[in-house]
Scaffold this motif. Sequence first.
Motif, PDB file in Angstrom:
ATOM      1  N   ASP A  13      -3.330   4.736  13.432  1.00  0.00           N
ATOM      2  CA  ASP A  13      -3.666   3.530  13.728  1.00  0.00           C
ATOM      3  C   ASP A  13      -4.946   3.145  13.000  1.00  0.00           C
ATOM      4  N   HIS A  14      -5.652   4.150  12.506  1.00  0.00           N
ATOM      5  CA  HIS A  14      -7.069   3.961  12.059  1.00  0.00           C
ATOM      6  C   HIS A  14      -7.049   2.587  11.022  1.00  0.00           C
ATOM      7  N   PRO A  15      -6.318   2.489  10.173  1.00  0.00           N
ATOM      8  CA  PRO A  15      -6.509   1.409   9.327  1.00  0.00           C
ATOM      9  C   PRO A  15      -6.663   0.039   9.904  1.00  0.00           C
ATOM     10  N   THR A  16      -5.737  -0.226  10.872  1.00  0.00           N
ATOM     11  CA  THR A  16      -5.629  -1.544  11.435  1.00  0.00           C
ATOM     12  C   THR A  16      -6.635  -1.455  12.229  1.00  0.00           C
ATOM     13  N   ILE A  17      -6.796  -0.584  13.175  1.00  0.00           N
ATOM     14  CA  ILE A  17      -8.122  -0.726  14.236  1.00  0.00           C
ATOM     15  C   ILE A  17      -9.522  -0.915  13.475  1.00  0.00           C
ATOM     16  N   HIS A  18      -9.597  -0.404  12.403  1.00  0.00           N
ATOM     17  CA  HIS A  18     -10.894  -0.197  11.798  1.00  0.00           C
ATOM     18  C   HIS A  18     -11.103  -1.852  11.307  1.00  0.00           C
ATOM     19  N   GLU A  19      -9.930  -2.706  10.725  1.00  0.00           N
ATOM     20  CA  GLU A  19     -10.165  -3.937  10.422  1.00  0.00           C
ATOM     21  C   GLU A  19     -10.430  -4.761  11.785  1.00  0.00           C
TER      22      GLU A  19
ATOM     23  N   GLU B 240       0.205  11.287   7.705  1.00  0.00           N
ATOM     24  CA  GLU B 240      -0.374  12.370   6.735  1.00  0.00           C
ATOM     25  C   GLU B 240      -1.677  12.004   5.958  1.00  0.00           C
ATOM     26  N   VAL B 241      -1.682  10.540   5.348  1.00  0.00           N
ATOM     27  CA  VAL B 241      -2.844  10.092   4.736  1.00  0.00           C
ATOM     28  C   VAL B 241      -3.989  10.263   5.457  1.00  0.00           C
ATOM     29  N   MET B 242      -3.683   9.712   6.799  1.00  0.00           N
ATOM     30  CA  MET B 242      -5.132   9.781   7.862  1.00  0.00           C
ATOM     31  C   MET B 242      -5.521  11.273   8.258  1.00  0.00           C
ATOM     32  N   LYS B 243      -4.549  11.960   8.386  1.00  0.00           N
ATOM     33  CA  LYS B 243      -4.903  13.582   8.417  1.00  0.00           C
ATOM     34  C   LYS B 243      -5.655  14.092   7.293  1.00  0.00           C
ATOM     35  N   THR B 244      -5.212  13.893   6.153  1.00  0.00           N
ATOM     36  CA  THR B 244      -5.926  14.388   4.991  1.00  0.00           C
ATOM     37  C   THR B 244      -7.471  13.654   4.720  1.00  0.00           C
ATOM     38  N   GLN B 245      -7.551  12.369   4.988  1.00  0.00           N
ATOM     39  CA  GLN B 245      -8.835  11.569   4.916  1.00  0.00           C
ATOM     40  C   GLN B 245      -9.617  11.962   5.839  1.00  0.00           C
TER      41      GLN B 245
ATOM     42  N   CYS C 174       0.768  -1.268  -0.119  1.00  0.00           N
ATOM     43  CA  CYS C 174       0.009  -0.079   0.106  1.00  0.00           C
ATOM     44  C   CYS C 174       0.975   1.264  -0.011  1.00  0.00           C
ATOM     45  N   PRO C 175       0.468   2.170  -0.907  1.00  0.00           N
ATOM     46  CA  PRO C 175       1.490   3.379  -0.878  1.00  0.00           C
ATOM     47  C   PRO C 175       1.354   4.252   0.208  1.00  0.00           C
ATOM     48  N   ALA C 176       0.299   4.134   0.831  1.00  0.00           N
ATOM     49  CA  ALA C 176       0.210   5.072   2.142  1.00  0.00           C
ATOM     50  C   ALA C 176       0.906   4.767   3.210  1.00  0.00           C
TER      51      ALA C 176
END
Length: 155
Positions: free
Chosen positions: A71-77, A54-59, A46-48
Amino acid sequence: MPQKKAGFKVPPTWKDEPSLFVGQIAVSSPAGYVAPDDTVYINPNCPAWPTIAEVMKTQHAQGWSSTDDPDHPTIHEIGHYAHRHNVGIHLYIQIRQRKFTAAQEDLVMLKVSRYAATRPVEFVAELFVRKVKGYPIPADVQDLYDEFGGPNVQP
């Protein structure tokens, strides 16, 4: 140093599996949960990942994600995993196929995130992240989370 409990069970199976992340959208996904396998898959390509903070701040600033936490992507899963175990595999699969009413979608988009408004299972996973990170949850949003079988998170 004593370890703080996370307040939820962590999935027992995590796999580094780039071959699952193919196609224009999937290749940019940091991770994914596969309910029949009961496994969280990590996309090492994953390029992010190198700039995930930075990616999470933008999203988050764009309203796409419910937090700006790296940690959002991991906790989301983990939220998908916890949801599946809270309601059982059969009901989880049914919820994956459900759609929001127009009023529910508006509520979720306004108070959680645009991604949470795409499907009820994404709403539960997005709100799970907020709960884990200690964000306040409005009562009407909590009621909807409970309606869809969202798992409890212990502080």
